[in-house]
Write a protein that holds these residues in place. Sequence first.
Motif, PDB file in Angstrom:
ATOM      1  N   ALA A   1       0.846  -1.827  -0.034  1.00  0.00           N
ATOM      2  CA  ALA A   1      -0.031   0.073  -0.250  1.00  0.00           C
ATOM      3  C   ALA A   1       1.063   1.482  -0.123  1.00  0.00           C
ATOM      4  CB  ALA A   1      -0.784  -0.323   1.894  1.00  0.00           C
ATOM      5  N   ASP A   2       0.302   2.167  -0.740  1.00  0.00           N
ATOM      6  CA  ASP A   2       0.965   3.775  -0.641  1.00  0.00           C
ATOM      7  C   ASP A   2       0.686   4.223   1.107  1.00  0.00           C
ATOM      8  OD1 ASP A   2       2.045   3.296  -3.769  1.00  0.00           O
ATOM      9  OD2 ASP A   2      -0.506   3.310  -3.759  1.00  0.00           O
TER      10      ASP A   2
ATOM     11  N   ARG B   1       4.718   5.391  12.414  1.00  0.00           N
ATOM     12  CA  ARG B   1       6.434   5.609  12.794  1.00  0.00           C
ATOM     13  C   ARG B   1       7.349   3.445  12.178  1.00  0.00           C
ATOM     14  NH1 ARG B   1       8.336   2.724  16.401  1.00  0.00           N
ATOM     15  NH2 ARG B   1       6.842   1.647  17.278  1.00  0.00           N
ATOM     16  N   ARG B   2       6.152   2.365  12.477  1.00  0.00           N
ATOM     17  CA  ARG B   2       6.599   1.365  11.939  1.00  0.00           C
ATOM     18  C   ARG B   2       6.751   1.208  10.233  1.00  0.00           C
ATOM     19  NH1 ARG B   2       3.314  -2.746  15.939  1.00  0.00           N
ATOM     20  NH2 ARG B   2       3.900  -4.454  14.442  1.00  0.00           N
ATOM     21  N   THR B   3       5.626   1.750   9.842  1.00  0.00           N
ATOM     22  CA  THR B   3       5.874   1.410   8.355  1.00  0.00           C
ATOM     23  C   THR B   3       5.951   3.215   7.222  1.00  0.00           C
ATOM     24  OG1 THR B   3       3.621   2.502   7.908  1.00  0.00           O
ATOM     25  CG2 THR B   3       3.934   0.182   8.313  1.00  0.00           C
ATOM     26  N   GLY B   4       6.636   4.256   7.570  1.00  0.00           N
ATOM     27  CA  GLY B   4       6.801   5.069   7.189  1.00  0.00           C
ATOM     28  C   GLY B   4       6.039   5.434   5.827  1.00  0.00           C
ATOM     29  N   ARG B   5       4.373   4.949   5.619  1.00  0.00           N
ATOM     30  CA  ARG B   5       3.854   5.775   4.471  1.00  0.00           C
ATOM     31  C   ARG B   5       3.133   6.735   5.578  1.00  0.00           C
ATOM     32  NH1 ARG B   5       3.792  -0.196   2.159  1.00  0.00           N
ATOM     33  NH2 ARG B   5       5.742  -0.130   2.252  1.00  0.00           N
TER      34      ARG B   5
ATOM     35  N   ARG C   1       5.803   9.712  -2.353  1.00  0.00           N
ATOM     36  CA  ARG C   1       6.822   9.418  -3.665  1.00  0.00           C
ATOM     37  C   ARG C   1       7.580   9.971  -4.279  1.00  0.00           C
ATOM     38  NH1 ARG C   1       1.404   7.479  -6.936  1.00  0.00           N
ATOM     39  NH2 ARG C   1       1.308   6.024  -5.460  1.00  0.00           N
ATOM     40  N   GLN C   2       7.246  11.553  -4.445  1.00  0.00           N
ATOM     41  CA  GLN C   2       8.922  12.749  -5.488  1.00  0.00           C
ATOM     42  C   GLN C   2       9.516  12.146  -4.249  1.00  0.00           C
ATOM     43  OE1 GLN C   2       6.944  16.032  -6.279  1.00  0.00           O
ATOM     44  NE2 GLN C   2       5.594  15.039  -7.415  1.00  0.00           N
ATOM     45  N   ARG C   3      10.063  12.067  -3.148  1.00  0.00           N
ATOM     46  CA  ARG C   3      11.257  11.909  -1.981  1.00  0.00           C
ATOM     47  C   ARG C   3      11.794  10.842  -2.510  1.00  0.00           C
ATOM     48  NH1 ARG C   3       8.194  14.741   1.907  1.00  0.00           N
ATOM     49  NH2 ARG C   3       7.667  13.052   3.100  1.00  0.00           N
TER      50      ARG C   3
END
Lengths: 438, 399
Positions: free
Chosen positions: A369-370, A396-400, A435-437
Amino acid sequence: MSTTFVNLSSAEERRAAANAIKDQSQERQKELIAGYFSSLAQAKANGKKVIYTFVPGNLTELIANFDLLPVLPEINALQNGMRGRTGDFIHLAEKGGHSEDVCTYVKADIGMLRSGNVGPTGEPLPKPDALLLSYTGCFTFLKWFELLRAEYDCPVIMLHTPYQGSGQITPAMREYVVKQLREVVIPKLEEISGKRYDEEKLKAALARSARAEEDLVGVLESAKCKPSPIDAYFGGVYYIGPIFTAFRGTQEAVDYYQLLRREVEERAAKKLGPVTPEGALEHERYRLVVEGPPNWTSFREFWKMFYGEGAVVVASSYTKVGGLYDRGFRHDASRPLESLADYCMGCYTNLSLPDRIDLLARYIEDYEADGFLINSVKSCNSFSSGQLLILRELERRTGRAGGFIESDLVDPRYFSAANIKNRLESYFQMIEAKRQRV
Amino acid sequence: MSIVVEQKEALDARIAPLLARAQALYEDLDLRAVQAWKSEDPSRRAIGFLPVYAPREVVHAAGALPVGIVGGGDQVEIVRGDSYFQSYICHLPRSVVELAVSGRLAPLDGFLFPSTCDVIRNLSGMFQILLPGKFVHYLDLPQNFDRRLGGEFYQHEMRTVAREVGKLTGIEVSDERLRASIVAWNANRAALRELRALRSERPWLVPTAEHYLVLRAGYLLPVEEHTRFVRDYLAAVRASARHPLDNIRVLVRGAFCEQPPVALLRTLERAGCYVVDDDFLQGAHLIPNDVREDGDPWEALSDAFLHGTVPTASIYDEKAEKGDALVRRVREQRVDGVILMAPSFCDPALLDQPMLQAALEKAKIPFTSFKYAEDTGQFQVIREQAGTFADAIKLWGSA
């Protein structure tokens, strides 16, 4: 998951294929649900007795064992919500002394009752012969049936389902539920129905349940494909309809889920996106995991805010409230009552908060997932309380990217389309920025 | 100065230090009293419990101090707590989380979260995340009241708590230890029953806010000390020269979990209402009568919960008797009217209200209702509402 991918040449072909294969399962689902409400309307005329009960931890196979019909008040409320009827019902309940602060499912139900108890399909709902209070994962259920008991003057069968506070089902918990089934629930159902408990019949039903559950998992896990052939939230609520209501344990459910799975796998093979009210989604831009129930009063409008942006929900927690099958649980004919006990205690809202976070984090990873989105509904403390910590922990855990919107189940006053749309648009921008980062 | 006045001042001087102590304990959100108790012996442990009810006898028998956690009331500025909860969640968990994340619950070695409602339930999971390493236990109280079913399950729950707290204290809970704890808590129950009886009989001697503070002291003090404290207070007020006012007698229901600010209790009294019965801090008197002191102590505690509790919103009303029980209580307490006073966004209390209202209407008992939060700061509207209610009853016998 193993799939064969076939590319169709044009958008028209893909849309036509989508619509063609959509119809069969969707029509079948509609027939099942309509047939169910018709059977309720004719229940008394046909000499059938009726048990009101709740979706999470429902004992459908056991109820059917006594040829009783289940009525699910949450389903009535949400179906009424989708048909725009709940605003008036809630108003009526509040006029009668119910607080504006409390669960709107309850008030919609009380309002419907005070308005003549005509169900969402326009057919009358039968009065209960008993209220089966298997209250998994929601304390409000307990108060709800206390209120209904006062209205209907009928017996309540209590099944206390322990909560998985420590993240597991202990032998003591299982034994407690099984003993209640054996010593309270079954004798009471025998008394009400005038029929004896038939364990062989239950085993056969549970075997059918497991087959349907297997296919439902296949459907839900198809969303791991890219593009996902399903929307596991907005579409998902249609898929779970039969198995979460009156059909678990029936051959009709087995057939429906076989058909649905076949269709979905065909869609996946053809790389088709999910079916939306405006046809197949052609460009999957965002893959999301969603926590929390949907809003029902503006369901289509809400859904459009997603598919209009190319957002597809690839996994959701709401589709697990009536059974959490993708972690491996299946009803087990070889241990019927233990299996029912495990089912009751294993539903999503009966999980501890850390367990819910683990599950959602796994969905985010497994379904690539995004980001994830929480739809926090005012009515449901069982879901909502703690969701802001879920949001932080998942980020925190997934960074998403995590998003948070607020609405309600069936109170139209709490659906602010402009606010939600604004938040969603900002959220999608946040995903783009991430996404761009990268 | 007349002799009478001198005598009155001397008697009030007996009450004043007790109240000052109760007030200090009420304001002790840093749990200094707990720290002081622990500092006397480094092996001592303290276990917090959330509303409504936990079997404190079990914690006591395991050698730990049970400490009630009922939020920060109107004394805590919520800095971070609000960021954990949506606006439609009640206030209590915000201040509890505020206390936790600001370190003020640090003197506690573990926490019990009873099965009161979905919010308290989910808070147990939040604590597992926010305070890793601390003992956090969700205490599933039975909703099946058969000894062989709910009773057996509950005994298993209590034994789990005893084992886990025992690991912290190094003390194994024997039947003998548990029986001794039951005796200690029965002595406390007896003192509280006396206090409630006195309040009902002569409410001017035991103002509501004082009653509440005395009760609340029991959420921090060791039980033996609290029993002495209640008895000291009883002796002091019995000997006081307090005199009755022209107030009506009311009963309050709905405040079983999130606590009203003390100023609100004073407001009710100033508005002309003697509260002669209530469900504030209900865990302290959920089981009003003595627990059996002979036989199997686990069974005795279990039986007391299964069959000895007063009706409350968080326990399934198996026999559909909560309305009748309320009406009966109103008659027993010779109450003029009922105040249904529930915390905002409290599902159990607010969903109970229509059923209680129906029972009161049927019995033609006057009632009024309003909502509050633990940090409610404006009382004028409530004072006017309660005052009008009291005046109507005084003038016409009904609201």
